[in-house]
Design a protein around this motif. Structure first.
Motif, PDB file in Angstrom:
ATOM      1  N   ALA A 142     -20.366  -7.111 -26.617  1.00 49.39           N
ATOM      2  CA  ALA A 142     -19.654  -6.906 -27.870  1.00 49.39           C
ATOM      3  C   ALA A 142     -18.148  -6.980 -27.710  1.00 49.39           C
ATOM      4  CB  ALA A 142     -20.055  -5.553 -28.469  1.00 49.39           C
ATOM      5  N   ARG A 143     -17.634  -6.831 -26.485  1.00 49.54           N
ATOM      6  CA  ARG A 143     -16.192  -6.910 -26.236  1.00 49.54           C
ATOM      7  C   ARG A 143     -15.763  -8.308 -25.792  1.00 49.54           C
ATOM      8  NH1 ARG A 143     -15.462  -1.560 -22.592  1.00 49.54           N
ATOM      9  NH2 ARG A 143     -17.732  -1.680 -22.437  1.00 49.54           N
ATOM     10  N   GLY A 144     -16.700  -9.243 -25.785  1.00 47.40           N
ATOM     11  CA  GLY A 144     -16.359 -10.617 -25.453  1.00 47.40           C
ATOM     12  C   GLY A 144     -16.443 -10.963 -23.992  1.00 47.40           C
ATOM     13  N   ASN A 145     -16.878 -10.029 -23.144  1.00 51.36           N
ATOM     14  CA  ASN A 145     -17.104 -10.350 -21.743  1.00 51.36           C
ATOM     15  C   ASN A 145     -18.367 -11.186 -21.607  1.00 51.36           C
ATOM     16  OD1 ASN A 145     -14.935  -8.542 -20.649  1.00 51.36           O
ATOM     17  ND2 ASN A 145     -16.240  -6.987 -21.597  1.00 51.36           N
ATOM     18  N   LEU A 146     -18.365 -12.092 -20.644  1.00 50.27           N
ATOM     19  CA  LEU A 146     -19.533 -12.950 -20.432  1.00 50.27           C
ATOM     20  C   LEU A 146     -20.264 -12.523 -19.172  1.00 50.27           C
ATOM     21  CD1 LEU A 146     -20.063 -16.604 -21.135  1.00 50.27           C
ATOM     22  CD2 LEU A 146     -20.558 -15.833 -18.818  1.00 50.27           C
TER      23      LEU A 146
END
Length: 302
Positions: free
Chosen positions: A236-240
């Motif tokens: 949800a924080r954009g980390n992959l």
């Protein structure tokens, strides 16, 4: 011994240092394609060479969900909560309706059979996106040996209205896992062509996605330093979070490697799930693992 390999201080905010990696299923031939269904509190995943799909719940453990899976691989949920599956055997993408019927969403492009759909995601507008490498037709292990009919291995989009899939990315050797950023403006795609050609870099690429589903401005996002990228997910924080030979590699939105969750088997795919969405489920060769993390899937709990 720690299961974590920290490379950046930001990694600490995504993990629980005392959390244990637990093996919750074993004995599979090649576990793949995990997807979590919040309404049923269950995980579904594929055991590709065994020609079956499995179900895991906290109460029952691992049981058979579908005995004849047509060599299913990747799975996802669509916005209506239906199961969408890639099949090597059918060389198609299907949707399982709420009453159990299966609908074929895509089996051909430009009048020719697809190669062997591999992994799949759904966008909030109802479109379905999938990769189509040749792994399922290279041998009889994970499908049926056949010559490819397509001119290459592409990434496709099926519009919400259905119809023939549109090739949106055409310059991969073997496109594999794929996922969207939380705002769905970025599409990440894993290149796994190094499985058969060492000259192909084990890279994850990222593309800009327009509101109408067009894709452009492809560029390299991150490299995998152990093995190759397969299944990928954004939190949800954009980390992959990416599968790799030594575990799960976690990258910041800027492409920096934050750290790794080390796993004793080659990882094929991952997904977030559990009652609060903060469990990372990992399919890894012959086993299913889970570990508590401080992250949830992009778009959770939709």
């Amino acid at each position: 011994m720690s299961i974590y390999d920290q490379r950046d201080p930001r990694f600490r905010s995504l993990i629980h240092p005392n959390a244990q990696l637990r093996q919750i299923g074993s004995g599979f031939e090649w576990a793949e394609g995990p997807v979590w269904f919040p309404a049923a509190q269950m995980l579904l995943f594929s055991d590709i060479p065994a020609h079956r799909m499995m179900r895991w719940t906290a109460e029952t453990g691992c049981t058979v969900f579908r005995e004849d899976s047509d060599y299913s691989n990747g799975n996802t949920r669509d916005p209506s909560g239906r199961l969408v599956t890639c099949h090597h055997g059918l060389r198609a993408v299907t949707r399982t309706e709420h009453d159990g019927r299966r609908t074929v969403l895509a089996s051909h492009h430009a009048g020719k059979r697809l190669n062997s759909p591999n992994d799949v995601i759904a966008r909030s507008d109802g479109s379905v996106w999938f990769t189509d490498p040749t792994y399922g037709i290279l041998s009889d292990l994970e499908g049926y040996r056949a010559s490819p009919e397509q001119d290459g291995s592409f990434v496709y989009r099926i519009s919400p209205e259905g119809g023939d899939p549109v090739a949106v990315v055409t310059d991969f050797t073997q496109p594999n896992g794929l996922c969207f950023s939380p705002d769905e403006r970025l599409l990440y795609v894993a290149e796994s062509g190094s499985s058969h050609n060492p000259d192909v870099p084990p890279v994850i690429r990222v593309f800009d996605v327009s509101e109408d589903g067009t894709v452009g401005n492809g560029r390299d996002f991150a490299m995998i330093d152990k093995g190759l990228p397969d299944g990928i997910r954004c939190d949800a924080r954009g980390n992959l979070w990416s599968s790799a030979a030594d575990g799960v590699h976690v990258f910041a939105p800027d492409g920096a490697l934050l750290g790794k969750v080390l796993v004793p088997e080659v990882v094929s795919n991952i997904c977030f799930g559990g009652p609060r969405g903060n469990r990372l489920f990992i399919t890894a060769t012959t086993s299913l693992y889970v570990v508590a993390v401080d992250a949830t899937a992009a778009g959770w709990p939709a």
